[in-house]
Design an enzyme around this catalytic site. Sequence first.
Site, PDB file in Angstrom:
ATOM      1  N   LYS A  69      19.980   7.959 -18.630  1.00 53.75           N
ATOM      2  CA  LYS A  69      21.031   8.532 -17.791  1.00 53.75           C
ATOM      3  C   LYS A  69      21.608   9.727 -18.527  1.00 53.75           C
ATOM      4  O   LYS A  69      22.048   9.611 -19.686  1.00 53.75           O
ATOM      5  CB  LYS A  69      22.111   7.469 -17.577  1.00 53.75           C
ATOM      6  CG  LYS A  69      23.438   7.946 -17.052  1.00 53.75           C
ATOM      7  CD  LYS A  69      23.352   8.517 -15.671  1.00 53.75           C
ATOM      8  CE  LYS A  69      22.670   7.586 -14.721  1.00 53.75           C
ATOM      9  NZ  LYS A  69      22.407   8.145 -13.403  1.00 53.75           N
TER      10      LYS A  69
ATOM     11  N   HIS B 283      16.931   2.124  -7.347  1.00 51.88           N
ATOM     12  CA  HIS B 283      18.122   2.545  -8.073  1.00 51.88           C
ATOM     13  C   HIS B 283      18.956   1.312  -8.418  1.00 51.88           C
ATOM     14  O   HIS B 283      18.822   0.268  -7.795  1.00 51.88           O
ATOM     15  CB  HIS B 283      18.908   3.475  -7.133  1.00 51.88           C
ATOM     16  CG  HIS B 283      20.331   3.674  -7.501  1.00 51.88           C
ATOM     17  ND1 HIS B 283      21.355   2.901  -7.002  1.00 51.88           N
ATOM     18  CD2 HIS B 283      20.909   4.565  -8.323  1.00 51.88           C
ATOM     19  CE1 HIS B 283      22.514   3.316  -7.492  1.00 51.88           C
ATOM     20  NE2 HIS B 283      22.269   4.328  -8.310  1.00 51.88           N
TER      21      HIS B 283
HETATM   22  O1  GKR Z   1      26.054   3.362 -13.994  1.00 50.62           O
HETATM   23  O2  GKR Z   1      26.946   5.241 -14.615  1.00 50.62           O
HETATM   24  C1  GKR Z   1      26.126   4.603 -13.989  1.00 50.62           C
HETATM   25  C2  GKR Z   1      25.084   5.340 -13.184  1.00 50.62           C
HETATM   26  O3  GKR Z   1      25.289   6.708 -13.283  1.00 50.62           O
HETATM   27  C3  GKR Z   1      25.089   4.893 -11.751  1.00 50.62           C
HETATM   28  O4  GKR Z   1      26.375   4.908 -11.211  1.00 50.62           O
HETATM   29  C4  GKR Z   1      24.199   5.725 -10.877  1.00 50.62           C
HETATM   30  O5  GKR Z   1      24.469   5.431  -9.536  1.00 50.62           O
HETATM   31  O6  GKR Z   1      22.326   4.510 -11.852  1.00 50.62           O
HETATM   32  C5  GKR Z   1      22.752   5.452 -11.016  1.00 50.62           C
HETATM   33  C6  GKR Z   1      21.813   6.600 -10.787  1.00 50.62           C
HETATM   34  O7  GKR Z   1      20.614   6.428 -10.982  1.00 50.62           O
HETATM   35  O8  GKR Z   1      22.219   7.664 -10.343  1.00 50.62           O
HETATM   36 MG    MG Z   2      20.098   8.394 -10.239  1.00 50.69          MG
END
Ligand code: GKR
Ligand code: MG
Length: 434
Positions: free
Chosen positions: A204, A332
């Site tokens: 991420k 996702h």
């Molecule tokens: O858990 O901070 C997080 C992610 O950024 C999540 O909120 C996203 O929705 O996993 C996600 C993504 O693939 O964009």
């Molecule tokens: Mg994403």
Amino acid sequence: MVTSSGAKICDMVITPIAITDPPLLNAAGVHAPFALRTVLELVTESGIIGISEIPGNVQTNQSLESARSLVLGMDPFHLNALQHRLSGYFGKESASSRGNTPWDQRKLVHVFSALEVACLDIQGKILGRPVVDLLGGKMRDSVPFAAYLFYKYEGAGGHLGKSLDPNATGWAAARQRKAVDPEGIVYQAKAMCDAFGFQSIKLKGGAFEPRLETDSMFALYDAFGKDVPLRFDPNAIWKPETALTYGKELEPILEYLEDPVRSQKHMADLRKQLKTPLATNMCTTSFEDIPESVHLGSEDIILSDHHFWGGLKASMELARVCKTFGRDLSMHSNSHLGISMAAMTHLGAALPEVPYALDTHYPWQSEDVLVGGKLPIVDGAVAVPSGPGLGVELDRDMLAKLHADYLACGLTHRDDETEMQKYHPGWKFETVRW
Ligand code: GKR
Ligand code: MG
């Protein structure tokens, strides 16, 4: 003639819970010490209980509650009628209501997903068959997931807040370590892959400037080699020119690049200039978005999420749409517990193809509401639960404890920006930053 199964839904129990969540960084800020989830139980006249789990949000819970009279008395097999009732009641919810954050903020899809999964759990229990059979049957016995890495601040989350659990060992110890640079990310990746056997890795991004995050991807490539597929997700925070520069640099090492830029148009423009496949959970996020996605050619891979696409059957339908229009489908995730993991695994087992290991936040969570604790991830995969329905059972003591945590933590919805301001006063979420 429509016949009743003789198992009408007679009660609906909504339990908001808070689960320990480490300070994971993302484009919108940082995770609070607790992530919110909502557990739904539907009870039939004959005493069968179907369960499901969705992201926690006080407004979603209120919507679910407000639909109570539409749900009670329904036959849990009559999902089409239930969906029709709910759509009529909530009205049309446009794709843009998902909001600008990396996670989806729509109500109807969440509400229907919660009800659908719980109904499928009931159906499976009535029929004595696992949910995967209700989705057309198993295509595989276990479902591959990817290591999902995050930049993070030090800390384990939960009641420990920003401090560390001195007794933690193994992955529990690695999970609480700070990771704000390529070395920290490689350390995290090795610990997570050692603990769970993952064979694909996603990082991420969107938390630091693109140079550092690109360097982290090359550090992962150096550490794991070409046989471990790598993905990177800056959550649409890059400008088109930034995405082109770093996307080109990353081309030789990425399996796919996820949401480098915001909007279907920008994704489509970039896609013409990069060899790397583009994936999304931000620009094509509902059936309503499909025509424009096809028209523009905005992505190669759609990352479904049954909580956001209106359930497991809708996700199976999405697989067919993807196939028709030459897209791959993958999955996702957001911070979640084992009820969602079970649902994701049944879906992953039923999908005609799983070309990419699916996303899951599950290793970041230390608790669960399942009898027997967390579902095991072995060699990077989760075995499809074989019992009737979802094949998992609620641990009521844990549910009560996590509900008490919900009441005590005072959070009502996810707000990573406010949490980030505790570390960096005045910090603001910018939808496009670099
Ligand atoms: O858990 O901070 C997080 C992610 O950024 C999540 O909120 C996203 O929705 O996993 C996600 C993504 O693939 O964009
Ligand atoms: Mg994403």
